[in-house]
Design a protein around this motif. Sequence first.
Motif, PDB file in Angstrom:
ATOM      1  N   ALA A  60     -36.359  -2.505  18.186  1.00  0.00           N
ATOM      2  CA  ALA A  60     -35.387  -2.878  17.364  1.00  0.00           C
ATOM      3  C   ALA A  60     -34.118  -2.497  18.095  1.00  0.00           C
ATOM      4  O   ALA A  60     -32.870  -3.180  17.827  1.00  0.00           O
ATOM      5  CB  ALA A  60     -35.587  -2.458  15.899  1.00  0.00           C
ATOM      6  N   PRO A  62     -32.188  -0.004  17.031  1.00  0.00           N
ATOM      7  CA  PRO A  62     -30.821   0.199  16.297  1.00  0.00           C
ATOM      8  C   PRO A  62     -29.559   0.763  16.659  1.00  0.00           C
ATOM      9  O   PRO A  62     -29.758   1.541  17.518  1.00  0.00           O
ATOM     10  CB  PRO A  62     -31.525   0.931  15.005  1.00  0.00           C
ATOM     11  CG  PRO A  62     -32.435   1.539  15.678  1.00  0.00           C
ATOM     12  CD  PRO A  62     -33.037   0.833  16.769  1.00  0.00           C
ATOM     13  N   SER A  64     -26.878   1.328  14.163  1.00  0.00           N
ATOM     14  CA  SER A  64     -26.346   1.727  13.227  1.00  0.00           C
ATOM     15  C   SER A  64     -27.421   2.385  12.245  1.00  0.00           C
ATOM     16  O   SER A  64     -28.618   1.998  12.392  1.00  0.00           O
ATOM     17  CB  SER A  64     -25.456   0.645  12.446  1.00  0.00           C
ATOM     18  OG  SER A  64     -26.377  -0.173  11.913  1.00  0.00           O
ATOM     19  N   ASP A  66     -27.711   1.578   8.990  1.00  0.00           N
ATOM     20  CA  ASP A  66     -28.332   0.377   8.445  1.00  0.00           C
ATOM     21  C   ASP A  66     -29.457  -0.354   9.162  1.00  0.00           C
ATOM     22  O   ASP A  66     -30.537  -0.383   8.657  1.00  0.00           O
ATOM     23  CB  ASP A  66     -27.480  -0.680   8.118  1.00  0.00           C
ATOM     24  CG  ASP A  66     -26.166  -0.006   6.928  1.00  0.00           C
ATOM     25  OD1 ASP A  66     -26.843   0.870   6.142  1.00  0.00           O
ATOM     26  OD2 ASP A  66     -25.204  -0.629   6.720  1.00  0.00           O
ATOM     27  N   GLU A  67     -29.345  -0.383  10.354  1.00  0.00           N
ATOM     28  CA  GLU A  67     -30.412  -1.065  11.473  1.00  0.00           C
ATOM     29  C   GLU A  67     -31.748  -0.105  11.418  1.00  0.00           C
ATOM     30  O   GLU A  67     -32.728  -0.623  11.383  1.00  0.00           O
ATOM     31  CB  GLU A  67     -29.757  -1.293  12.680  1.00  0.00           C
ATOM     32  CG  GLU A  67     -28.730  -2.422  12.673  1.00  0.00           C
ATOM     33  CD  GLU A  67     -28.057  -2.719  13.962  1.00  0.00           C
ATOM     34  OE1 GLU A  67     -28.712  -2.185  15.061  1.00  0.00           O
ATOM     35  OE2 GLU A  67     -27.165  -3.939  13.883  1.00  0.00           O
ATOM     36  N   ASP A  70     -33.791  -0.404   8.546  1.00  0.00           N
ATOM     37  CA  ASP A  70     -34.633  -1.600   8.670  1.00  0.00           C
ATOM     38  C   ASP A  70     -35.844  -1.332   9.290  1.00  0.00           C
ATOM     39  O   ASP A  70     -36.902  -2.489   9.234  1.00  0.00           O
ATOM     40  CB  ASP A  70     -33.710  -2.833   9.093  1.00  0.00           C
ATOM     41  CG  ASP A  70     -32.672  -3.343   7.900  1.00  0.00           C
ATOM     42  OD1 ASP A  70     -32.879  -2.968   6.983  1.00  0.00           O
ATOM     43  OD2 ASP A  70     -31.618  -4.073   8.686  1.00  0.00           O
TER      44      ASP A  70
END
Length: 115
Positions: A60, A62, A64, A66-67, A70
């Motif tokens: 992924a 990420p 951030s 938030d990411e 996830d």
Amino acid sequence: LARGGGAAGDRGPPGGDLDGEERALYDELRAWRGQVARAGRRRRPFMILTEAVMRGIAVARPSSMDELLDVKGVGPKKAENYGEEILRLVRASEGRQRAWQVNGQSFVFEPAGGG
């Protein structure tokens, strides 16, 4: 009736079929996880991040919090405890210096085999 993962060979090598940048990030996460596990309260590495979670982060990538949240297996507590360092490793894997800190001590990732 077999339970658990069976023989160690059933799962394949850590990181599985990751390669390239994903594999490099996975290896960095694994090295970081080992340092964190040995520092402080001496936790078992899988209690910090499981192999599956590290694979998920490596895929992924990420950028951030938030990411990161996830990614399957990363909840609010893991994000609170380790999120900034994980995101720093992700950013570092994109060409910047690969380094992190544990309890004020600095570490630099050096891939096995010189590459």
